[in-house]
Design an enzyme around this catalytic site. Structure first.
Site, PDB file in Angstrom:
ATOM      1  N   GLU A 121      42.537  19.211 -36.750  1.00  0.00           N
ATOM      2  CA  GLU A 121      41.508  18.087 -36.719  1.00  0.00           C
ATOM      3  C   GLU A 121      41.875  18.118 -38.834  1.00  0.00           C
ATOM      4  O   GLU A 121      41.739  18.826 -39.186  1.00  0.00           O
ATOM      5  CB  GLU A 121      39.969  18.651 -36.350  1.00  0.00           C
ATOM      6  CG  GLU A 121      38.831  17.690 -36.855  1.00  0.00           C
ATOM      7  CD  GLU A 121      37.541  18.220 -36.450  1.00  0.00           C
ATOM      8  OE1 GLU A 121      37.857  19.231 -36.009  1.00  0.00           O
ATOM      9  OE2 GLU A 121      36.402  17.191 -36.274  1.00  0.00           O
ATOM     10  N   LYS A 198      36.707  10.559 -32.594  1.00  0.00           N
ATOM     11  CA  LYS A 198      35.898  11.433 -32.121  1.00  0.00           C
ATOM     12  C   LYS A 198      34.423  10.782 -31.099  1.00  0.00           C
ATOM     13  O   LYS A 198      34.259  10.633 -32.483  1.00  0.00           O
ATOM     14  CB  LYS A 198      35.624  12.152 -33.777  1.00  0.00           C
ATOM     15  CG  LYS A 198      34.682  13.282 -32.886  1.00  0.00           C
ATOM     16  CD  LYS A 198      34.641  14.183 -34.506  1.00  0.00           C
ATOM     17  CE  LYS A 198      33.911  15.623 -34.219  1.00  0.00           C
ATOM     18  NZ  LYS A 198      34.192  16.520 -35.392  1.00  0.00           N
ATOM     19  N   CYS A 235      36.995  18.461 -31.561  1.00  0.00           N
ATOM     20  CA  CYS A 235      36.459  19.619 -32.206  1.00  0.00           C
ATOM     21  C   CYS A 235      35.118  19.357 -31.228  1.00  0.00           C
ATOM     22  O   CYS A 235      35.242  19.530 -30.123  1.00  0.00           O
ATOM     23  CB  CYS A 235      36.282  19.270 -33.620  1.00  0.00           C
ATOM     24  SG  CYS A 235      35.662  20.898 -34.312  1.00  0.00           S
TER      25      CYS A 235
HETATM   26  N1  URP Z   1      34.930  19.738 -36.601  1.00  0.00           N
HETATM   27  C1  URP Z   1      33.547  19.993 -35.804  1.00  0.00           C
HETATM   28  O1  URP Z   1      33.180  18.846 -35.605  1.00  0.00           O
HETATM   29  N2  URP Z   1      33.094  21.396 -35.819  1.00  0.00           N
HETATM   30  C2  URP Z   1      31.801  21.092 -35.628  1.00  0.00           C
HETATM   31  C3  URP Z   1      31.280  22.353 -35.417  1.00  0.00           C
HETATM   32  C4  URP Z   1      32.035  23.124 -33.967  1.00  0.00           C
HETATM   33  O2  URP Z   1      31.684  22.739 -32.673  1.00  0.00           O
HETATM   34  O3  URP Z   1      32.013  24.342 -33.437  1.00  0.00           O
END
Ligand code: URP
Length: 386
Positions: A121, A198, A235
């Site tokens: 990401e 996203k 993510c």
């Molecule tokens: N980049 C991101 O969405 N991180 C959030 C934390 C997770 O989903 O573990």
């Protein structure tokens, strides 16, 4: 509570070091479904990976032979990496250093016959959203259609005949210069096939991403590539089963999950979520996380009364691929850049679907009706009381 950083290499290494072989085999059966065959990757690929100081691992997922369909074989590549320069280096230098790093890794992926590669990401930048500062971090944003990173990936895709999934911070100058967390999908012809955004934005701990962009507005697109139908669940979307489901309903056979997440928050969830999504949706999933600790010039707080700090915590790598039958590869290490190559037979998706029938037994019409009611402002949950 103990929380390992770079000194602890991986769960797999720990198990192999400490368990007697018969126990190890049983543990692997339970933790990984079954032991996958290691791919026979070229010696030059291992030599180049070692010269460039990154880990290279390869595994094969098999499927039963069918009479009417040929095997549908595709090799995917998952890349996890540190940011090579400190976060206070000039923006252009950080981006160039990351481009150089990825070029070296993709060359090895090409030697290994990879057809579709996905990066982590927001791969062109440090994960600066914890700071809530705008400059210089918003300067990393680029056009998804013709920004320098997309042009760079187009060249790589064409040269290596490889589909490239490039998750970036997008600046959409056609729509008021707004920012998005986007993955650009570039065909092996070198053309931009499209982009996806996203859908779920974290508001947890230092993941202050809603300061920068909104929830994606492109739905759940699936991209038909020469090698199979792919989707990208970025993510934090991996905590949302309906997000995976919609990509699957739209026909995705492989769902990539480029991520940036830290040990204190999610390491115990990591092996479960993408694997569960592969099982629940009869598809392959590819979970990718960045590596290391990124330090920022100014302190920030997490809004939890604890001391201000200058780093996010430890990004624990551990990228892996999971299959619809619940089997999975071991993870890449927690502390090294790496390329994981997996050979998939996409026929496995339909074969598992025919055994478990989740698409047939899913009762989507019932949930569609109930959810449509549940989101109405005057909805009252059905709670039966004495
Ligand atoms: N980049 C991101 O969405 N991180 C959030 C934390 C997770 O989903 O573990």
């Amino acid at each position: 509570m103990a929380m390992a950083g770079a000194e602890w290499k991986s769960l797999e290494e720990c198990l192999e070091k400490h368990l007697p072989l018969p126990d190890l085999q049983e543990v692997k059966r339970v933790l990984y479904g079954k032991e996958l065959r290691k791919l026979d990757l070229p010696r030059e690929a291992f030599e180049a990976a070692s010269r460039e100081d990154f880990e290279l691992q390869g595994y094969a997922f098999e499927a039963a032979e069918e009479q009417l369909r040929r095997p549908r074989i595709v090799r995917v590549g998952l890349v996890q990496n540190r940011t090579p320069l400190p976060a206070d280096a000039p923006v252009a230098e950080q981006v160039s250093a990351l481009h150089r790093r990825i070029k070296a890794i993709i060359e090895v992926a090409a030697m290994c016959g990879v057809n579709i590669i996905c990066f982590q990401e927001a791969w062109t930048m440090p994960f600066a959203f914890c700071t809530r500062e705008k400059l210089p971090w918003t300067e990393f944003a680029e056009s998804a259609e013709d920004g320098p990173t997309t042009r760079f990936c187009q060249k790589l895709a064409k040269n290596h005949d490889m589909v490239v999934v490039s998750p970036i911070l997008e600046r959409d100058s056609e729509h008021g210069d707004v920012l998005w967390n986007t993955a650009v999908v570039i065909s092996n012809s070198g053309a931009v096939l499209g982009k996806t955004r996203k859908n779920h934005i974290p508001r947890v701990g230092d993941f202050n991403e809603s300061t920068y962009y909104m929830e994606g507005n492109l739905g759940h697109p699936v991209f038909q590539t020469q090698f199979g139908r792919i989707a990208v669940n970025i993510c934090y979307g991996r905590h949302h089963p309906l997000n995976w489901l919609m990509y699957s309903i739209n026909g995705a056979e492989i769902i990539f999950n480029p991520s940036a997440t830290i040990g204190a928050l999610s390491e115990s969830l990591w092996p479960i979520e993408a694997r569960n999504a592969a099982i629940a949706n009869h598809c392959f999933t590819c979970a990718i996380n960045r590596v290391g600790t990124e330090h920022f010039p100014n302190e920030f707080t997490s809004g939890d009364g604890k001391k201000a700090h200058q780093d996010f915590g430890y990004f624990y790598g551990s990228s892996y691929v999971a299959a619809p039958d619940g089997s999975r590869t071991p993870g890449l290490s927690r502390n090294q850049d790496g390329l994981l190559v997996a050979k998939l037979n996409l026929n496995l998706c339909q074969q598992v679907n025919d055994v478990w029938n989740f698409k047939m037994t899913g009762r989507y019409e019932m949930y569609a009706r109930e959810l449509a009611e549940a989101v109405k402002p005057n909805y009252r949950p059905t709670i039966v009381k004495e």
